[in-house]
Design an enzyme around this catalytic site. Sequence first.
Site, PDB file in Angstrom:
ATOM      1  N   ASP A  55      -6.911  -1.252  -4.842  1.00 14.18           N
ATOM      2  CA  ASP A  55      -8.017  -0.768  -4.012  1.00 14.18           C
ATOM      3  C   ASP A  55      -8.844   0.272  -4.766  1.00 14.18           C
ATOM      4  O   ASP A  55     -10.068   0.292  -4.665  1.00 14.18           O
ATOM      5  CB  ASP A  55      -7.487  -0.158  -2.706  1.00 14.18           C
ATOM      6  CG  ASP A  55      -6.704  -1.146  -1.864  1.00 14.18           C
ATOM      7  OD1 ASP A  55      -6.987  -2.361  -1.954  1.00 14.18           O
ATOM      8  OD2 ASP A  55      -5.808  -0.708  -1.120  1.00 14.18           O
TER       9      ASP A  55
ATOM     10  N   ASP B 232       0.870  -1.179   0.000  1.00  9.39           N
ATOM     11  CA  ASP B 232       0.000   0.000   0.000  1.00  9.39           C
ATOM     12  C   ASP B 232       0.902   1.223   0.000  1.00  9.39           C
ATOM     13  O   ASP B 232       1.979   1.211   0.609  1.00  9.39           O
ATOM     14  CB  ASP B 232      -0.901   0.005   1.235  1.00  9.39           C
ATOM     15  CG  ASP B 232      -1.962  -1.079   1.197  1.00  9.39           C
ATOM     16  OD1 ASP B 232      -2.452  -1.381   0.093  1.00  9.39           O
ATOM     17  OD2 ASP B 232      -2.308  -1.599   2.266  1.00  9.39           O
TER      18      ASP B 232
END
Length: 172
Positions: A144, A126
């Site tokens: 995402d 991330d």
Amino acid sequence: MKKINRKIRILLILSLIMLNIGCDQISKTMVRQTIAPDQKIEVFKDNFILTKVENSGAAYSLGSDLAPLLKIILLQILPVIVLIFLLRLILIKTNYSKETILGFTFIIGGGIGNLYDRIIHGSVTDFMIMDLGIIKTEIFNMADVSIMIGSFIIIIVSIFSKQSSFFKEVNN
């Protein structure tokens, strides 16, 4: 002629999924190679920050403390089953709207991108944080973003299709 259209439809669906996976994996590779762990790069002051965190769980690091076998079942095997089911659904059923298929391609592509990381790297990379005042995100990645865009498309399509069927019933 119908067989050619079906082949083109399948090719387009698979191409959109691969495009989502490709964008996700290219961005994660660049981040892994250029940003040190927990380094923060302010792109637009405090509003958009690049950083790198390896998440061994799911969203919000949920499940990162699970036993290894349970983690494999919940974060790898179950997602594979769901993604195969969704892919099969949009490849076989032809009565979905183009918008619904587009939404599902984004969800499947993003899901595969994160799943690939979990299987190959043992964690998901991330690297983006947004803070727009009233809207502040947790750390996320391009997979995402794909999943959220796909979900948003499907929700909007569902709302408008229910509204239009409601109005058809009212007018009859």
